[in-house]
Write a protein that holds these residues in place. Structure first.
Motif, PDB file in Angstrom:
ATOM      1  N   PRO A   1      36.262  99.286   7.204  1.00 15.51           N
ATOM      2  CA  PRO A   1      36.791  98.108   6.167  1.00 15.51           C
ATOM      3  C   PRO A   1      35.793  98.223   5.235  1.00 15.51           C
ATOM      4  O   PRO A   1      35.427  97.019   4.527  1.00 15.51           O
ATOM      5  CB  PRO A   1      37.117  97.003   6.898  1.00 15.51           C
ATOM      6  N   ALA A   2      35.174  99.280   4.512  1.00 13.97           N
ATOM      7  CA  ALA A   2      34.265  99.268   3.422  1.00 13.97           C
ATOM      8  C   ALA A   2      34.668 100.492   2.683  1.00 13.97           C
ATOM      9  O   ALA A   2      34.687 101.461   3.154  1.00 13.97           O
ATOM     10  CB  ALA A   2      32.842  99.289   4.172  1.00 13.97           C
ATOM     11  N   SER A   3      34.124 100.517   1.365  1.00 10.29           N
ATOM     12  CA  SER A   3      34.402 101.517   0.360  1.00 10.29           C
ATOM     13  C   SER A   3      33.114 102.200  -0.224  1.00 10.29           C
ATOM     14  O   SER A   3      32.110 101.457  -0.561  1.00 10.29           O
ATOM     15  CB  SER A   3      35.221 101.406  -0.748  1.00 10.29           C
ATOM     16  N   LEU A   4      32.634 103.459  -0.109  1.00  9.80           N
ATOM     17  CA  LEU A   4      31.601 103.880  -0.911  1.00  9.80           C
ATOM     18  C   LEU A   4      31.436 103.364  -2.355  1.00  9.80           C
ATOM     19  O   LEU A   4      32.684 103.546  -3.071  1.00  9.80           O
ATOM     20  CB  LEU A   4      31.488 105.536  -0.784  1.00  9.80           C
TER      21      LEU A   4
ATOM     22  N   LEU B   1      25.847 114.048  -0.554  1.00  9.87           N
ATOM     23  CA  LEU B   1      26.099 113.187  -1.428  1.00  9.87           C
ATOM     24  C   LEU B   1      26.747 111.892  -1.070  1.00  9.87           C
ATOM     25  O   LEU B   1      26.559 110.707  -1.708  1.00  9.87           O
ATOM     26  CB  LEU B   1      27.146 113.726  -2.723  1.00  9.87           C
ATOM     27  N   GLN B   2      27.765 111.881  -0.312  1.00 13.86           N
ATOM     28  CA  GLN B   2      28.321 110.697   0.317  1.00 13.86           C
ATOM     29  C   GLN B   2      27.209 109.820   1.113  1.00 13.86           C
ATOM     30  O   GLN B   2      27.576 108.629   1.339  1.00 13.86           O
ATOM     31  CB  GLN B   2      29.684 111.110   1.349  1.00 13.86           C
ATOM     32  N   ASP B   3      26.326 110.655   1.927  1.00 12.14           N
ATOM     33  CA  ASP B   3      25.431 109.880   2.520  1.00 12.14           C
ATOM     34  C   ASP B   3      24.497 109.025   1.778  1.00 12.14           C
ATOM     35  O   ASP B   3      24.138 108.067   1.754  1.00 12.14           O
ATOM     36  CB  ASP B   3      24.453 110.788   3.262  1.00 12.14           C
ATOM     37  N   LEU B   4      24.291 109.631   0.518  1.00 11.57           N
ATOM     38  CA  LEU B   4      23.402 108.959  -0.559  1.00 11.57           C
ATOM     39  C   LEU B   4      24.150 107.649  -0.877  1.00 11.57           C
ATOM     40  O   LEU B   4      23.633 106.627  -1.060  1.00 11.57           O
ATOM     41  CB  LEU B   4      23.330 109.895  -1.810  1.00 11.57           C
ATOM     42  N   ARG B   5      25.421 107.839  -1.452  1.00 12.46           N
ATOM     43  CA  ARG B   5      26.300 106.663  -1.700  1.00 12.46           C
ATOM     44  C   ARG B   5      26.377 105.539  -0.563  1.00 12.46           C
ATOM     45  O   ARG B   5      26.294 104.472  -0.950  1.00 12.46           O
ATOM     46  CB  ARG B   5      27.644 106.985  -2.115  1.00 12.46           C
ATOM     47  N   ALA B   6      26.388 105.947   0.672  1.00 12.17           N
ATOM     48  CA  ALA B   6      26.490 105.069   1.693  1.00 12.17           C
ATOM     49  C   ALA B   6      25.255 104.172   1.868  1.00 12.17           C
ATOM     50  O   ALA B   6      25.230 102.981   2.250  1.00 12.17           O
ATOM     51  CB  ALA B   6      26.816 105.801   3.036  1.00 12.17           C
ATOM     52  N   LEU B   7      23.858 104.856   1.493  1.00 12.26           N
ATOM     53  CA  LEU B   7      22.709 104.324   1.716  1.00 12.26           C
ATOM     54  C   LEU B   7      22.714 103.268   0.675  1.00 12.26           C
ATOM     55  O   LEU B   7      22.038 102.291   0.785  1.00 12.26           O
ATOM     56  CB  LEU B   7      21.506 105.383   1.555  1.00 12.26           C
ATOM     57  N   GLN B   8      22.988 103.580  -0.693  1.00 10.89           N
ATOM     58  CA  GLN B   8      23.002 102.689  -1.560  1.00 10.89           C
ATOM     59  C   GLN B   8      23.712 101.545  -1.412  1.00 10.89           C
ATOM     60  O   GLN B   8      23.744 100.324  -1.747  1.00 10.89           O
ATOM     61  CB  GLN B   8      23.412 103.525  -2.953  1.00 10.89           C
ATOM     62  N   LEU B   9      25.155 101.752  -0.804  1.00 12.40           N
ATOM     63  CA  LEU B   9      25.878 100.742  -0.515  1.00 12.40           C
ATOM     64  C   LEU B   9      25.223  99.879   0.490  1.00 12.40           C
ATOM     65  O   LEU B   9      25.207  98.463   0.320  1.00 12.40           O
ATOM     66  CB  LEU B   9      27.187 101.054   0.065  1.00 12.40           C
ATOM     67  N   LEU B  10      24.676 100.122   1.482  1.00 11.34           N
ATOM     68  CA  LEU B  10      23.854  99.523   2.556  1.00 11.34           C
ATOM     69  C   LEU B  10      22.890  98.650   1.791  1.00 11.34           C
ATOM     70  O   LEU B  10      22.401  97.493   2.381  1.00 11.34           O
ATOM     71  CB  LEU B  10      23.357 100.328   3.744  1.00 11.34           C
TER      72      LEU B  10
ATOM     73  N   ALA C   1      14.669  97.534   3.843  1.00 10.44           N
ATOM     74  CA  ALA C   1      15.297  97.489   5.313  1.00 10.44           C
ATOM     75  C   ALA C   1      15.909  98.925   5.461  1.00 10.44           C
ATOM     76  O   ALA C   1      15.893  99.430   6.424  1.00 10.44           O
ATOM     77  CB  ALA C   1      16.225  96.426   5.375  1.00 10.44           C
ATOM     78  N   VAL C   2      16.610  99.378   4.418  1.00 11.23           N
ATOM     79  CA  VAL C   2      17.440 100.519   4.455  1.00 11.23           C
ATOM     80  C   VAL C   2      16.305 101.810   4.925  1.00 11.23           C
ATOM     81  O   VAL C   2      16.333 102.851   5.632  1.00 11.23           O
ATOM     82  CB  VAL C   2      18.036 100.978   3.257  1.00 11.23           C
ATOM     83  N   LEU C   3      15.052 101.847   3.986  1.00 14.78           N
ATOM     84  CA  LEU C   3      13.916 102.750   4.339  1.00 14.78           C
ATOM     85  C   LEU C   3      13.427 102.837   5.646  1.00 14.78           C
ATOM     86  O   LEU C   3      13.148 103.596   6.254  1.00 14.78           O
ATOM     87  CB  LEU C   3      12.686 102.847   3.376  1.00 14.78           C
ATOM     88  N   GLU C   4      13.054 101.676   6.236  1.00  7.82           N
ATOM     89  CA  GLU C   4      12.739 101.260   7.589  1.00  7.82           C
ATOM     90  C   GLU C   4      13.666 101.766   8.568  1.00  7.82           C
ATOM     91  O   GLU C   4      13.603 102.405   9.660  1.00  7.82           O
ATOM     92  CB  GLU C   4      12.737  99.771   7.539  1.00  7.82           C
TER      93      GLU C   4
ATOM     94  N   LEU D   1      20.805 113.453  12.063  1.00  6.22           N
ATOM     95  CA  LEU D   1      21.751 113.276  10.828  1.00  6.22           C
ATOM     96  C   LEU D   1      22.779 112.494  10.997  1.00  6.22           C
ATOM     97  O   LEU D   1      23.331 111.305  10.449  1.00  6.22           O
ATOM     98  CB  LEU D   1      22.055 114.707  10.070  1.00  6.22           C
ATOM     99  N   LEU D   2      23.744 113.224  12.237  1.00  5.08           N
ATOM    100  CA  LEU D   2      25.072 112.380  12.377  1.00  5.08           C
ATOM    101  C   LEU D   2      24.910 111.085  13.033  1.00  5.08           C
ATOM    102  O   LEU D   2      25.771 110.089  12.604  1.00  5.08           O
ATOM    103  CB  LEU D   2      25.795 113.480  13.408  1.00  5.08           C
ATOM    104  N   ASN D   3      24.125 111.063  13.933  1.00  2.00           N
ATOM    105  CA  ASN D   3      23.583 109.647  14.599  1.00  2.00           C
ATOM    106  C   ASN D   3      22.953 108.731  13.458  1.00  2.00           C
ATOM    107  O   ASN D   3      23.497 107.524  13.537  1.00  2.00           O
ATOM    108  CB  ASN D   3      22.661 109.747  15.671  1.00  2.00           C
ATOM    109  N   LYS D   4      22.344 109.098  12.561  1.00  2.00           N
ATOM    110  CA  LYS D   4      21.730 108.017  11.605  1.00  2.00           C
ATOM    111  C   LYS D   4      22.947 107.705  10.825  1.00  2.00           C
ATOM    112  O   LYS D   4      22.942 106.473  10.341  1.00  2.00           O
ATOM    113  CB  LYS D   4      20.765 108.869  11.054  1.00  2.00           C
ATOM    114  N   ARG D   5      23.835 108.759  10.397  1.00  2.00           N
ATOM    115  CA  ARG D   5      24.825 108.292   9.530  1.00  2.00           C
ATOM    116  C   ARG D   5      26.145 107.250  10.196  1.00  2.00           C
ATOM    117  O   ARG D   5      26.348 106.226   9.822  1.00  2.00           O
ATOM    118  CB  ARG D   5      25.765 109.436   9.039  1.00  2.00           C
ATOM    119  N   GLU D   6      25.978 107.497  11.530  1.00  2.20           N
ATOM    120  CA  GLU D   6      26.926 106.403  12.361  1.00  2.20           C
ATOM    121  C   GLU D   6      26.287 105.128  12.482  1.00  2.20           C
ATOM    122  O   GLU D   6      26.948 103.988  12.301  1.00  2.20           O
ATOM    123  CB  GLU D   6      27.048 106.990  13.705  1.00  2.20           C
ATOM    124  N   GLN D   7      24.993 105.034  12.710  1.00  5.69           N
ATOM    125  CA  GLN D   7      24.189 104.029  12.389  1.00  5.69           C
ATOM    126  C   GLN D   7      24.227 103.017  11.225  1.00  5.69           C
ATOM    127  O   GLN D   7      24.342 101.947  11.091  1.00  5.69           O
ATOM    128  CB  GLN D   7      22.828 104.185  12.797  1.00  5.69           C
ATOM    129  N   ILE D   8      24.274 103.839  10.008  1.00 11.47           N
ATOM    130  CA  ILE D   8      24.408 103.404   8.661  1.00 11.47           C
ATOM    131  C   ILE D   8      25.873 102.804   8.507  1.00 11.47           C
ATOM    132  O   ILE D   8      26.127 101.593   8.021  1.00 11.47           O
ATOM    133  CB  ILE D   8      24.106 104.528   7.904  1.00 11.47           C
TER     134      ILE D   8
END
Length: 559
Positions: A160-163, A493-502, A510-513, A535-542
């Motif tokens: 329940p969140a959007s990029l 590019l979607q990973d980048l946006r997810a990191l910016q959301l987080l 905290a994101v860099l950590e 990569l896949l596990n990190k994205r799931e964690q994010i």
């Protein structure tokens, strides 16, 4: 169980696998994933028949309905997968057939050749109004008569969140002439315009928001003394020593681009590549006849071309201001200048600055001296030459890669693992990169534009660049045929946006950590985890952290 089913194998695998027809499938099953509301998600279903099977059908069953699209992963040849002195992080180096084009099912029948693993590419399209929750996606392969050969299921949890909107400025150079050549149509005919718009739409759908715009025929990858087909958008008439300009085609181009989601207009280079010593090819009406008035024979610093630019650029600026485009426009002088070109470049820069004060100017280059001497306001260093620019904290820094970035750094070559394509999203985030450039969205010529090539048969520009460097899309009969490399880059590019959301939830530190937790070395452009599973596990964690903080925010709002 029928004979057909006994002789058929399937496996659900992730999108970072490349399935080769001539080797056993080593990929482990991949059956669960999460995705955000407005995100596009992809996975694969690999299949193999132990005997010949024709007219095999594939279908999806899911509550997600038409959001699920199935394409077949086609094979294309590569004579030059990678240069000889490559690093060790490659899938293979041998010439042969590589998985890349994604064919719609109505174009490419599924023919199962004996003992060859192939795959289906399954895309779940973004849909912001979708209800969060768990959805099963069943992919069924069956005979023409309806007998089920194999079935795989992936459970996709929509969170329940959007990029957020993409912030990165992203250009992959759009070669307008290649479209006209590939489809055999006259430049700027209505059919050419239609085809151009198809490829612009596909680009926008994959995060390309800046469009290379041919004021004049772009002087890119052109043999010295040679020519590319004329595609200039600005009409020119020469009357003695004066020039008149028409901007009707340019206006149509800009309107088409903006209507289809392009946000930035990248004007083609005003001087030749690798040195700024000559002008691009420019044609004009002279006494009622179309003539080439500038080109390789033109001294870029000479009075004639200086006079032309002194008349043209003020009128272009007026067009830009009348159409409220100033904040959207970017200019180039010359692509990839090196130190021995610095004096011609300096002269060109000084000339352009007289007329384009206040406009954004960008340039792909790798020598820090150009920026240090104030010749390039916004440099775009290659990913393997970016360190001096990072060390000096260059504001608004861009980066790019091309054929020469094949050691250590990310790239999108056929021979590279897809994880090496996707890691760029995390790197762009860490180093707060403003823009990304790549030279080949659809370059379908040989090196130096000497001849046209069929990209379904020649994928290395005639033995010049590693396959995958020169284009992301293929010219299909009905329009663009996308590639798995294009989809994987969009995932980056979607990973980048997810990191910016987080980051908006927990802060940048905290994101860099989180990104570098457990790594022996910090992430750089040439040091990074190589494994797809990381990569896949990190994205799931994010995703889970985004979900957790989204729920907390909702609870606070309720209070």
């Amino acid at each position: 169980m029928s004979n057909s089913k006994q002789l058929f194998e399937t496996r659900c695998i992730h999108s970072l696998e490349k399935v080769f027809a001539d080797e056993p499938l080593q990929a482990v099953p991949y059956t669960q994933a999460t995705v955000l509301l407005n995100e596009t998600f992809s996975f694969q279903v690999a299949y193999q028949a132990h005997g010949m099977l024709k007219n095999v059908k594939a279908r999806a069953m899911s509550e997600l309905g038409t959001a699920v699209m199935i394409r077949t992963v086609g094979l294309v040849p590569s004579d030059l997968p990678i240069y000889a002195d490559h690093d060790e992080h490659v899938l293979r180096t041998t010439p042969g057939l590589y998985p890349d084009p994604l064919y719609p099912l109505h174009i490419e029948d599924i023919i199962c050749l004996p003992n060859q693993w192939r795959s289906l590419w399954v895309t779940v399209e973004a849909y912001p109004k979708r209800q969060p929750g768990r959805y099963s996606i069943d992919i069924v392969l069956e005979t023409e008569g309806g007998e089920i050969l194999g079935e795989e299921q992936l459970e996709l949890e929509v969170l329940p969140a959007s990029l957020p909107k993409q912030q990165l400025i992203h250009t992959q150079w759009f070669h307008t002439d290649c479209i006209a050549t590939a489809y055999g149509v006259e430049v700027w005919s209505e059919e050419h315009w239609r085809r151009v718009e198809q490829f612009v739409t596909t680009a926008v759908d994959h995060g390309i928001n800046m469009l290379l715009t041919p004021l004049f025929t772009p002087p890119l990858d052109t043999k010295i003394g040679g020519e590319r087909p004329t595609v200039q958008l600005v009409d020119v008439e020469r009357i003695g020593d004066t020039y008149q300009f028409g901007f009707d085609k340019l206006k149509r181009w800009v309107e088409m681009a903006l209507q289809n989601g392009i946000e930035y207009i990248e004007f083609s280079h005003l001087f030749t590549q690798w040195g700024a010593e000559h002008s691009p090819k420019i044609t004009a009406a002279v006494n009622g006849q179309t003539e080439k008035i500038f080109g390789w024979e033109t001294d870029a610093a000479g009075d004639e071309y200086r006079s032309f630019l002194a008349q043209f650029l003020p009128e272009l600026v007026q067009f830009i201001e009348e159409n409220s485009l100033k904040e959207k426009c970017y200019f180039h002088i010359s692509d990839e200048p090196i130190m021995r070109n610095i004096e011609p470049f300096r002269k060109a820069s000084q000339l352009i600055d007289q007329h384009l004060q206040g406009f954004s100017r960008i340039e792909a280059l790798s020598d820090y001296s150009y920026y240090e001497q104030g010749l390039v306001p916004t440099p775009i260093p290659a990913t393997n030459h970016i360190e001096p620019f990072l060390e000096h904290n260059v504001p608004g820094l861009w980066t790019y890669y091309c054929c020469m970035q094949y050691k250590g750094v990310a790239n999108r070559f056929f021979a590279f693992p897809s994880a090496r394509n996707r890691i760029i999203g995390i790197q762009l985030y860490k180093f707060q990169i403003t823009g990304f450039l790549q030279w080949g969205y659809n370059f379908w010529y040989s090196q130096y534009s000497i001849k046209a090539i069929d990209p379904f048969r020649v994928t290395d520009c005639g033995g010049s660049f590693p396959s995958g460097d020169a284009f992301l899309v293929y010219p299909g009969a009905d329009g663009p045929i996308e590639s798995l490399r294009m989809e994987v880059f969009y995932d980056a590019l979607q990973d980048l946006r997810a990191l910016q959301l987080l980051e908006t939830r927990i802060g940048r530190e905290a994101v860099l950590e989180l990104l570098e937790d457990g790594l022996e070395q910090p992430i750089t452009f040439d040091v990074y985890p190589r494994e797809a599973t990381w990569l896949l596990n990190k994205r799931e964690q994010i995703n889970r952290m985004i979900e957790e903080h989204h729920q907390e925010q909702g609870e606070l709002t309720a209070l």
